[in-house]
Design an enzyme around this catalytic site. Sequence first.
Site, PDB file in Angstrom:
ATOM      1  N   CYS A   1       0.801  -1.236   0.000  1.00 46.20           N
ATOM      2  CA  CYS A   1       0.000   0.000   0.000  1.00 46.20           C
ATOM      3  C   CYS A   1       0.828   1.277   0.000  1.00 46.20           C
ATOM      4  O   CYS A   1       0.738   2.058  -0.948  1.00 46.20           O
ATOM      5  CB  CYS A   1      -0.942  -0.008   1.198  1.00 46.20           C
ATOM      6  SG  CYS A   1      -2.225  -1.257   1.018  1.00 46.20           S
TER       7      CYS A   1
HETATM    8  P1  NAD Z   1      -4.307  -8.547  -4.311  1.00 45.64           P
HETATM    9  O1  NAD Z   1      -3.431  -8.303  -5.481  1.00 45.64           O
HETATM   10  O2  NAD Z   1      -3.808  -9.370  -3.166  1.00 45.64           O
HETATM   11  O3  NAD Z   1      -5.675  -9.190  -4.798  1.00 45.64           O
HETATM   12  C1  NAD Z   1      -6.424  -8.754  -5.899  1.00 45.64           C
HETATM   13  C2  NAD Z   1      -7.179  -9.959  -6.467  1.00 45.64           C
HETATM   14  O4  NAD Z   1      -8.080  -9.508  -7.459  1.00 45.64           O
HETATM   15  C3  NAD Z   1      -6.290 -11.001  -7.116  1.00 45.64           C
HETATM   16  O5  NAD Z   1      -6.502 -12.249  -6.482  1.00 45.64           O
HETATM   17  C4  NAD Z   1      -6.761 -11.019  -8.590  1.00 45.64           C
HETATM   18  O6  NAD Z   1      -6.706 -12.313  -9.164  1.00 45.64           O
HETATM   19  C5  NAD Z   1      -8.186 -10.537  -8.437  1.00 45.64           C
HETATM   20  N1  NAD Z   1      -8.811  -9.964  -9.640  1.00 45.64           N
HETATM   21  C6  NAD Z   1      -8.320  -9.003 -10.479  1.00 45.64           C
HETATM   22  N2  NAD Z   1      -9.232  -8.714 -11.433  1.00 45.64           N
HETATM   23  C7  NAD Z   1     -10.318  -9.489 -11.200  1.00 45.64           C
HETATM   24  C8  NAD Z   1     -11.572  -9.647 -11.839  1.00 45.64           C
HETATM   25  N3  NAD Z   1     -11.927  -8.926 -12.923  1.00 45.64           N
HETATM   26  N4  NAD Z   1     -12.432 -10.555 -11.343  1.00 45.64           N
HETATM   27  C9  NAD Z   1     -12.111 -11.281 -10.270  1.00 45.64           C
HETATM   28  N5  NAD Z   1     -10.933 -11.172  -9.605  1.00 45.64           N
HETATM   29  C10 NAD Z   1     -10.052 -10.286 -10.070  1.00 45.64           C
HETATM   30  O7  NAD Z   1      -4.719  -7.098  -3.785  1.00 45.64           O
HETATM   31  P2  NAD Z   1      -5.009  -6.609  -2.258  1.00 45.64           P
HETATM   32  O8  NAD Z   1      -3.743  -6.450  -1.503  1.00 45.64           O
HETATM   33  O9  NAD Z   1      -6.113  -7.428  -1.683  1.00 45.64           O
HETATM   34  O10 NAD Z   1      -5.528  -5.149  -2.575  1.00 45.64           O
HETATM   35  C11 NAD Z   1      -6.767  -4.921  -3.228  1.00 45.64           C
HETATM   36  C12 NAD Z   1      -7.092  -3.443  -3.153  1.00 45.64           C
HETATM   37  O11 NAD Z   1      -7.270  -3.054  -1.795  1.00 45.64           O
HETATM   38  C13 NAD Z   1      -5.978  -2.537  -3.697  1.00 45.64           C
HETATM   39  O12 NAD Z   1      -6.562  -1.416  -4.276  1.00 45.64           O
HETATM   40  C14 NAD Z   1      -5.226  -2.148  -2.442  1.00 45.64           C
HETATM   41  O13 NAD Z   1      -4.555  -0.908  -2.601  1.00 45.64           O
HETATM   42  C15 NAD Z   1      -6.363  -2.019  -1.450  1.00 45.64           C
HETATM   43  N6  NAD Z   1      -5.975  -2.186  -0.048  1.00 45.64           N
HETATM   44  C16 NAD Z   1      -5.078  -3.142   0.305  1.00 45.64           C
HETATM   45  C17 NAD Z   1      -4.756  -3.305   1.658  1.00 45.64           C
HETATM   46  C18 NAD Z   1      -3.743  -4.358   2.080  1.00 45.64           C
HETATM   47  O14 NAD Z   1      -3.346  -4.329   3.232  1.00 45.64           O
HETATM   48  N7  NAD Z   1      -3.332  -5.279   1.222  1.00 45.64           N
HETATM   49  C19 NAD Z   1      -5.353  -2.498   2.632  1.00 45.64           C
HETATM   50  C20 NAD Z   1      -6.280  -1.562   2.252  1.00 45.64           C
HETATM   51  C21 NAD Z   1      -6.591  -1.420   0.894  1.00 45.64           C
END
Ligand code: NAD
Length: 449
Positions: free
Chosen positions: A279
């Site tokens: 992040c």
């Molecule tokens: P990640 O990369 O771990 O997971 C994203 C998932 O989305 C992947 O498994 C991917 O296969 C899937 N995906 C992509 N396109 C898709 C579609 N069209 N249909 C179905 N699945 C699809 O990401 P994350 O770390 O969970 O982060 C997700 C969002 O949340 C980001 O914007 C991130 O900035 C935000 N966020 C993350 C955190 C954190 O601590 N990781 C905290 C707050 C916010």
Amino acid sequence: MRVAVVGTGYVGLVSGACLAEVGHEVICVDLDAAKVASIERGEAFLFEPGLQEIMDHTAGSRLRGSTDLAAAVRASELTMIAVGTPSSDGRIDLGYVRSAAAAIGAALREHPEPHVVVVKSTVVPGTTEDVVRPELERASGRRVGDGLGLAMNPEFLREGNAVVDFMEPDRIVLGVADDLARERLEALYAPFACPDVLVTTPRTAEAIKYTSNAVLATLISFSNEIGNLMAKLPGVDVRTVMEGVYLDRRWSPILEDGRRVRPGILTYLAAGCGFGGSCFPKDVQALKAFARAHDAPTPLLEAVMDINGSQPGEVVALLERGLGDLRGRRLALLGVAFKPDTDDVRESPSLRVAQMLVAAGAETRAFDPAARETGRVALPAQVQLCDTLEDALEGAEGVALMTSWRDFAVLPALLASREDPPLLVDGRRMLDPRSVARYAGIGLGPEPS
Ligand code: NAD
């Protein structure tokens, strides 16, 4: 409520599991069939304290996995978009958000039920209204405000504490475009005890998330800049300096009974080897690029990233100062995850140090209590990832402590028996400098002469 979560990574899986835990019927959708199969088997595919326990009793009943986005959306009353928003040349890449919105819209075409779409991914201000809304309306043939609700609901969970943060939120921010979205989101979060629910516009909700991450990253880089200065001053330790700063009642309020509150924010006002994770680095970069596009200068954010970029080099410099040329030297790299209690190694400062040690010709062995699979993939091939702390330390002349895992508190005891103790460089300032024979740390000045 029947909920579809599109994108089942860290945020999607934790959100889906916690929503199921409080009684909602959740389908977690992902393109990655292996993640979906793992949910269907009831197995958490990432390490997060408390997550497996929730999945043990929700998977297969209130928590399901699916690769069929359209069916999941049609079976639900509310769909969350939790796909990744990676950095592309420093700017946010909204490709996954855009295609998820289009696919959800297509699923809602010819489906007259009221439905709410909620953006949970971190997106730059304006994305929900200017990118997601047109995709949804175009693909669905429906209009937001007319049985189709739209909202932005940022996620503030901290990896390693994600389940507790979701189950006991400090704030819920609802950026709603219409009444249906507001009603459904209030019902969705009704089971969670939260002191403050802030209802605002999608654009403001998006700005809140970026500002929250940017201020925390700024505190860290500020502390590192000060730490690097203190390291030049004989007999000065940045930890003591910061302790004196914390005692300001505006940082650590004094209660009526005389006790002090020690707020969690102070853990960000501490020098170390820099921030990582999925992040802060990408979100500060994205905010900088977004500001540039809006003609708003952000010299402070530039500096935050520059300082963070050079901070892993401070660890290597301390090793070189104590050991000389690192070529052929046996070193231990302790901690690969970007912080404790997670196996997430994305943008971890430890990976940067590993690359520098390889380039310097050192023979490096690494250990992390959780980041084994993720670490194996991300570390340079020349770094051997060991199964135990003892293996990583065997024969080490220098130790770089990169992640403040509680497991590393045993280091002083482990090293005490060594006849020829290694130099320990504490990149997190978690150990007492007097607890090991040869100690160096970020922000610790030389012995006074
Ligand atoms: P990640 O990369 O771990 O997971 C994203 C998932 O989305 C992947 O498994 C991917 O296969 C899937 N995906 C992509 N396109 C898709 C579609 N069209 N249909 C179905 N699945 C699809 O990401 P994350 O770390 O969970 O982060 C997700 C969002 O949340 C980001 O914007 C991130 O900035 C935000 N966020 C993350 C955190 C954190 O601590 N990781 C905290 C707050 C916010």
